[in-house]
Scaffold this motif. Sequence first.
Motif, mmCIF file in Angstrom:
data_model
loop_
_atom_site.group_PDB
_atom_site.id
_atom_site.type_symbol
_atom_site.label_atom_id
_atom_site.label_comp_id
_atom_site.label_asym_id
_atom_site.label_seq_id
_atom_site.Cartn_x
_atom_site.Cartn_y
_atom_site.Cartn_z
ATOM 1 N N GLY A 241 8.751 -3.867 6.454
ATOM 2 C CA GLY A 241 8.839 -4.217 5.040
ATOM 3 C C GLY A 241 7.611 -4.848 4.445
ATOM 4 O O GLY A 241 7.670 -5.401 3.347
ATOM 5 N N HIS A 242 6.476 -4.787 5.163
ATOM 6 C CA HIS A 242 5.228 -5.331 4.626
ATOM 7 C C HIS A 242 4.464 -4.215 3.924
ATOM 8 O O HIS A 242 3.911 -3.339 4.593
ATOM 9 N N PRO A 243 4.420 -4.209 2.624
ATOM 10 C CA PRO A 243 3.808 -3.083 1.905
ATOM 11 C C PRO A 243 2.292 -3.116 1.973
ATOM 12 O O PRO A 243 1.672 -4.173 2.063
ATOM 13 N N SER A 244 1.692 -1.930 1.926
ATOM 14 C CA SER A 244 0.243 -1.831 1.788
ATOM 15 C C SER A 244 -0.131 -2.183 0.352
ATOM 16 O O SER A 244 0.728 -2.207 -0.538
ATOM 17 N N PHE A 245 -1.412 -2.427 0.109
ATOM 18 C CA PHE A 245 -1.811 -2.784 -1.251
ATOM 19 C C PHE A 245 -1.687 -1.600 -2.196
ATOM 20 O O PHE A 245 -1.353 -1.776 -3.374
ATOM 21 N N ILE A 246 -1.927 -0.389 -1.710
ATOM 22 C CA ILE A 246 -1.783 0.786 -2.578
ATOM 23 C C ILE A 246 -0.333 0.939 -3.013
ATOM 24 O O ILE A 246 -0.050 1.298 -4.163
ATOM 25 N N LEU A 247 0.616 0.627 -2.114
ATOM 26 C CA LEU A 247 2.030 0.696 -2.480
ATOM 27 C C LEU A 247 2.390 -0.404 -3.463
ATOM 28 O O LEU A 247 3.134 -0.162 -4.430
#
Length: 486
Positions: A241-247
């Motif tokens: 559940g740790h999103p990337s910055f692009i997401l």
Amino acid sequence: MEGEDSTFGSIEELKEPLIGKEENLEPLGRSSEDSSSGWVSQVIRAPTRKDFEAEKNNSISIDLVGERKELIIHVDENLEPQAECCIYRVPRALRKMNKEAYTPTVISIGPLHHGNDKFADMEKQKIRYIIEFDKRIRPEKWQQLVNFIEENEKRIRNSYEENSELKKPEFITMILYDAVFIIELFLRYWPTERSDDFLLDRTCLSDAVWLDLQLLENQLPFFVLDGLYKSAFPNLDPDNGHPSFILLSCVFFGHCKVGEEINVKAEDILHFTHLSRYFKTKKYPKEFPKQGEELRDLACAVKLQGSGVQFKGISEGACLLDINFEERKWLGIPCLKVAELQIPHIEVDDYTETLMRNLMALEQCHYPRETIVCNYVDFMDMLIDTDEDVNKLAEARIISNFLGESARIAKMFNDLCLEISLSDSNYAGNIRGLKRHYENSWNNAKATLKRVYFSNLWKGTGTVAALLLLVFNLIQAIWSIISAFS
């Protein structure tokens, strides 16, 4: 919080330049109101008497050439944009069309509008977000963030068309403040992190920030934001559940929803304006015009409908630019064709013009040979002349009008392409087919017949009944004639 060997010392020292009222409101560099022509005047000076004498004598003055050369040699700034350049001042010709559409209203990001007093209140919000971000990371991380910006300072500066006058410490601090603010904002917007927040809970303010972050002049290079995010959180695990910055970016700007897959890589994005263009242009027709082909003067929506063209709005799974015109046989009869223009649905609200103008400005500056969004707007401009055309497209569920009067939408599309240069249109095939259909007299005759006699069920029923009665009378007359000669 103390960080060893930190360029900026403690987090308190990092916050200090913007906490003081006087320092907070004083611009560190050139104000956004200053003209970019200031440094140019160092190169292009007013003509002197020697200039006029040289011209009068129709000869070249060696002294004059020497003076000019010295002036140019001693200019420190680069006159040509660097290869990394992707963030621009909007050209004057475009800005004069609608200055407000290109100017941030509540927050300044990056050097182009840095130091303007009108953003002082939001600078305090940046500090609050920096303090909150500080709670997320270990103390030594701050030095890593500063190091990342220092290592990439030249590339960051080269990303801007206009050279920043900020010295190294001021420039690095400004980039760090703005980047950390954006990262913290996106994290707090993420659904699992949402809580009471002064900025996000005030709709008018959050909407203004959302819009300002997409303006061409108000950008940070995306690699800076993505790099700092990865430096601050090196152990990201998307599966947990740790999103990337692009997401994070795509969810914040509404390009996708949480849980949706995005087929875009951070390294392919220049900045947030470019991110918006990516999602609007990732699927579009690529048929270009034939040499010498005239693709202007297309009839408007009302006239096209008068020639039998049907309009259909596409809501699901379509890119905004995925326009398609097709003609198909009705019941397999060649002379009875159905002409349909399919256009993806668009919501037109108070933000549409600003977003479109900035995407178009990006194309004018960065993609002059691939003006895809500009070509879309130009196509819509050809379809829309008056509010009646807007109403026709609204009836077909192509346009959702959130501006009120249809005339406002008509004016918006009619004005957007002023002072815009267009590359070859990727709608060449559609325009060619529409013009051919409109200029066919048989299509106009069929459309008139349908409009007059079959526009609704009652008229159609009456027309059919009249035709049947006529046929019966004709048969009766023929039968009577045959009987008379029997």
